[in-house]
Structure formats: C-alpha cells, structure tokens
Design an enzyme around this catalytic site. Sequence first.
Site, short mmCIF file in Angstrom:
data_model
loop_
_atom_site.label_atom_id
_atom_site.label_comp_id
_atom_site.label_asym_id
_atom_site.label_seq_id
_atom_site.Cartn_x
_atom_site.Cartn_y
_atom_site.Cartn_z
N TYR A 37 -5.93 6.67 8.11
CA TYR A 37 -7.25 6.06 7.87
C TYR A 37 -7.99 5.75 9.16
O TYR A 37 -9.20 5.52 9.14
CB TYR A 37 -7.10 4.79 7.03
CG TYR A 37 -6.99 5.06 5.55
CD1 TYR A 37 -8.11 5.03 4.73
CD2 TYR A 37 -5.77 5.38 4.97
CE1 TYR A 37 -8.02 5.28 3.36
CE2 TYR A 37 -5.67 5.64 3.61
CZ TYR A 37 -6.79 5.59 2.81
OH TYR A 37 -6.70 5.85 1.48
N HIS B 79 -4.24 0.10 6.20
CA HIS B 79 -5.05 1.29 6.53
C HIS B 79 -5.46 1.29 8.01
O HIS B 79 -6.46 1.89 8.37
CB HIS B 79 -6.30 1.38 5.65
CG HIS B 79 -6.01 1.76 4.24
ND1 HIS B 79 -6.99 1.88 3.27
CD2 HIS B 79 -4.84 2.05 3.61
CE1 HIS B 79 -6.43 2.22 2.12
NE2 HIS B 79 -5.14 2.32 2.31
N CYS C 107 0.84 -1.20 0.00
CA CYS C 107 0.00 0.00 0.00
C CYS C 107 0.87 1.24 0.00
O CYS C 107 1.95 1.26 0.61
CB CYS C 107 -0.89 -0.01 1.24
SG CYS C 107 -1.91 1.47 1.46
N ASP C 108 0.40 2.28 -0.66
CA ASP C 108 1.20 3.51 -0.76
C ASP C 108 0.94 4.51 0.36
O ASP C 108 1.68 5.47 0.51
CB ASP C 108 0.97 4.20 -2.11
CG ASP C 108 -0.44 4.74 -2.27
OD1 ASP C 108 -1.31 4.40 -1.45
OD2 ASP C 108 -0.68 5.50 -3.22
#
Length: 444
Positions: free
Chosen positions: A267, A200, A169-170
């Site tokens: 997130y 996240h 994931c970035d």
Amino acid sequence: MKKSSIVIAGGGSTFTPGIIMMLLENLDRYPLKSIKFYDNDGERQKIVADACEIIIREKDPTIDFVQTTDPAVAFTDVDIVMAHIRVGKYKMRELDEKIPLKYGCVGQETCGPGGIAYGMRSIQGVLELVDYMEKYSPEAWLLNYSNPAAIVAEATRRLRPKSKVINICDMPISIENNLVEILGYKKRSDIVTRYYGLNHFGWWTDIRSRDGKDLMPELRDYVSKNGYLVQSDLEEKKQHSDESWNSTYKKAADIQMLDPDTLPNTYLKYYFYPEYEIAHTDPEYTRANQVMDGREKEVFSACKEIADKQTAKDTYLEVDEHASYIVDLAVALTFNTYERMLLIVENNGIIANFDPTAMVEVPCLVSSNGPEPLAVGTIPTFQKGLMEQQVAVEKLVVDAWEEQSYQKLLQAFALSKIVPNATVAKQLLDEMYELNKEYWPELK
C-alpha cells in the site's frame, strides 16, 4: 474440546461464503456449536445466508445456524464476533475512489481522501458492534477486519478503551503467502517474520526459517527485481490475484528501492508513486466497479444457485484460504495457543521512539488474555517520519468524528501525503461531506 459460538457481522458480504467454507475446513481445530449472521441489510444478507445455511448443513448438520437483523438475537451467547462490515457498501466505495481522481489525487478505498471518507463512515458502524457485544456477550472477543483498520483501531482505542477488540488485516498475510512461494516453502508457518508500521503502512525487517536461516538476502534480491509477483498470481483465481493486484505486487520493487534493507507493504505505493497510480487508473471504471461487476455478481449468482438447487455440490464458491488467519486468531484466544500474529495494537513503548498512543501493526503472541506485543525498539528516521505524518491524519479523523469538527477533518485531508495542497483538501472535503451526510456526523 470446547465448541464455540460465533457471529459474523457483515453477513451479506461477498467474502462471507469463503470464510464460512474456511471455518468448516478447520472444525478439527476450531469446533463450532453455532454460527450467526448479522447485517443491517436483511435482503442482501438473505442471498448469502440461504446459501451458507445449506453449505453448513451439508458439512456439519450439528451446527446451529441463524440469520438475523436483530442485534439481541445475533450477539447473545456468542464467544467470538467476526466483523467485516462496509458502511455505505460498494456504492460509496465507488465515490471514495472517483472523487479524488477528479482532483488529481489517488482514488483508493483505504488510503488518502478515500480512506478518510470511508473511516468517517466506519467508526459509527464498528462502535455499534462493540456496544452490542458488550451488552449481550461481554466476555466475547471482537475480531475486526473492517476497513479502514487504522482509523477504526484508533477510534476503538479512544472511544471504547475497555472493549475486547482485536484489529487485524489480511494484506500482510497475503504478501507473506507470496514470500513463502518465492522461497519454495509450503506454508506461512514455515517462516518467522519481524514487521512494524501502521496498518497498510509498514515494513518487514527480518524473515527467518524455523531453524534460524536468514531469508532476507534471497527475498530482497527477488523483490528488487520482481516485486511480490509470483507464478500462482498469474495462474490462479484468488482474492489478491488479478491484473490490478498483479500490478500492485510488481510495484513493490520500486517501493523497496527507497529502503533496500527492508521489504515494504504494497500500500505504500499510493504514497510514493501517486502519479503512476493515477495514470494507471480509469476514472470512469475504478476498482469498485471491477468488484461490483466481477466478484459481487459471481458470488451472489453462486449463492442463488445453491439456494435454488438446495445443495452446494458442484458450486464454484471457494474456500477462503487466505483468511485462515481469522481461525488462527480465534483458536489462540479460545485455546491459549500463543500463536504469533501481526495485529494492530496500542504502541505503548513497543516502538521506543514513536507516539505511545499510536495504533501500530506488529507481531504479537496471542493467548486467552489477548495479544502480547513483541518489542520493536527504535526505528529509522525515514520510517518514523512517514508514520508520524500518517498517524496524525488518522488521529485527526477520529478527532473530527468525535468533536464533529469540520476544521479537524480539513486538517486531516490537508496533512495526507496523497493530497497535494490545502486548496484541493478543502475541495475534496466539501464534496465528500455533501455525499456522505447520511453516514458522517454533522460537522460544525
């Protein structure tokens, strides 16, 4: 130096041109023999691919380029598959965001009800890519950054256990880029981080300079006042930098208050401050609308202009520098560099007091054998409790997809921290199921 052949699955994505330009900027450390684009929407892909073919030709005409909708053509004789697909495109993302808002829930593409709906669509699409890869290039690695990464990772772990898939994931990379700016350093490799959680859904516990200086006190103090917001976010145009993202970065200060010894993934705001997010979201014009009216139009317009002029000179397409982690990962797998990276891997004792089958996001050393996770040890009750609830949601979604179970999916909606009660969970599920029948399995 070995030259690699890659396929970008999701060739019609608005992020593809930036990734191509980033790959071309890194040919000295990751030389390429061929680049293929694969997408099941040939018309959309052609807009992006025609422009990218020109960009590639002008940078290095020795690289073979192919755009195709044929899996056999795309996946044969490749070393790396880079996957960033969006099943249902932005039209379905818009529904993922707007339907929850009708019921007083956060509308977000990877969290809560929207993330569950998106996950139910994504599983089949990613499994198809895995199967193509294993059929046509079984020695290749699939680097998946398709969302929602947590659900996709659980699905590939369970349903394709022997596949060479790495989920990444970035978002942590973008946050770490801001941390580097806060510290006054030049690049992410100037710091060494410790992090754990789910995709996240995680926390940094230790950040040091290369010479061992503890940087956490300075960062904790800054984040407690400013979140992750930095000056370049206010000045520059980049993927994670606009009014919406700036608000997200700033909100990190409130999340950090819950555990001041750590630094949180942004997130987490959707889980801890849902009322704030709902109040600051226009239910008629969500993030999907912003992207469709902004980034999508801008990128497609630039691509068409390049194709018309037959040159990429003076284009306003930009190198996707934040995505350099994709090259780092490909280089590590190809050249055995033991790069340290945050990846999503099966827990299997990495976090000692957590479900061994959970897909967790932790630092790994990456070699030609794949990721070698670094041990985390035991984690506190606060994080453990949150993660157990969230990983249960993710597992129930994959259960529901695999078993075609309405009941399991209802349980996933009801268990989500973002959904207020079981009544709303059922209302959300019923409406989302009706609108996703083209993409979800038939539920029983």
